[in-house]
Write a protein that holds these residues in place. Structure first.
Motif, short mmCIF file in Angstrom:
data_model
loop_
_atom_site.label_atom_id
_atom_site.label_comp_id
_atom_site.label_asym_id
_atom_site.label_seq_id
_atom_site.Cartn_x
_atom_site.Cartn_y
_atom_site.Cartn_z
N PHE A 5 0.84 -1.20 0.00
CA PHE A 5 0.00 0.00 0.00
C PHE A 5 0.88 1.25 0.00
CE2 PHE A 5 -2.56 -3.33 1.77
CZ PHE A 5 -3.84 -3.08 1.30
N GLY A 6 0.45 2.27 -0.74
CA GLY A 6 1.11 3.56 -0.68
C GLY A 6 2.39 3.65 -1.49
N LEU A 7 2.51 2.94 -2.58
CA LEU A 7 3.69 3.00 -3.42
C LEU A 7 3.94 4.42 -3.93
CD1 LEU A 7 5.95 1.48 -5.01
CD2 LEU A 7 4.29 1.25 -6.86
N ILE A 8 2.87 5.09 -4.33
CA ILE A 8 2.95 6.46 -4.83
C ILE A 8 2.64 7.41 -3.67
CG2 ILE A 8 1.96 8.11 -6.46
CD1 ILE A 8 1.32 5.72 -8.29
N PRO A 9 3.49 8.44 -3.46
CA PRO A 9 3.22 9.40 -2.37
C PRO A 9 1.82 10.01 -2.51
CG PRO A 9 5.41 9.75 -3.28
CD PRO A 9 4.72 8.74 -4.17
N HIS A 10 1.16 10.19 -1.40
CA HIS A 10 -0.19 10.76 -1.32
C HIS A 10 -1.26 9.82 -1.90
CE1 HIS A 10 1.90 14.34 -0.10
NE2 HIS A 10 2.56 14.36 -1.24
N ARG A 11 -0.94 8.54 -2.12
CA ARG A 11 -1.91 7.54 -2.61
C ARG A 11 -1.90 6.36 -1.64
NH1 ARG A 11 -5.39 9.26 -5.60
NH2 ARG A 11 -5.90 7.09 -5.91
#
Length: 98
Positions: A12-18
């Protein structure tokens, strides 16, 4: 004996703010039973030995009630006989929660 193994990972959360998006990596390997192969040989049919799948997907949370999940799979020895070529499967799943 027949054996199947599978394993997978979710991140979970590989991309910052996602933080709610999910990256998934999975694999499965299976070996068909020797009894099945013996029966297939006796019936002069192609024998099934083993097959495997690897998969990667990413679930993008568009909104709290809408997700889009592209998926890619490599399928090796489909049907376990080797008579069907290895293949690449591309898919997209869209989920709407009401």
């Amino acid at each position: 004996d027949e054996y199947f193994w599978d394993a997978g990972l979710l991140y979970f959360g590989l991309i910052p703010h996602r933080a709610y998006d999910e990256l998934g990596l999975f694999g499965i390997w299976g070996q068909f039973s020797s009894d099945l192969r013996d029966a297939q040989r006796a019936a002069h049919q192609p024998t099934q030995t083993h097959e495997a799948i690897i998969e990667a997907n990413y679930m993008y949370n568009v909104t709290p009630s809408l997700t889009v999940q592209p998926d890619i799979q490599g399928v090796f020895r489909p049907n376990g006989t080797g008579l069907v070529s290895d293949t690449l499967v591309l898919a997209v799943q869209v989920t709407i929660a009401l």
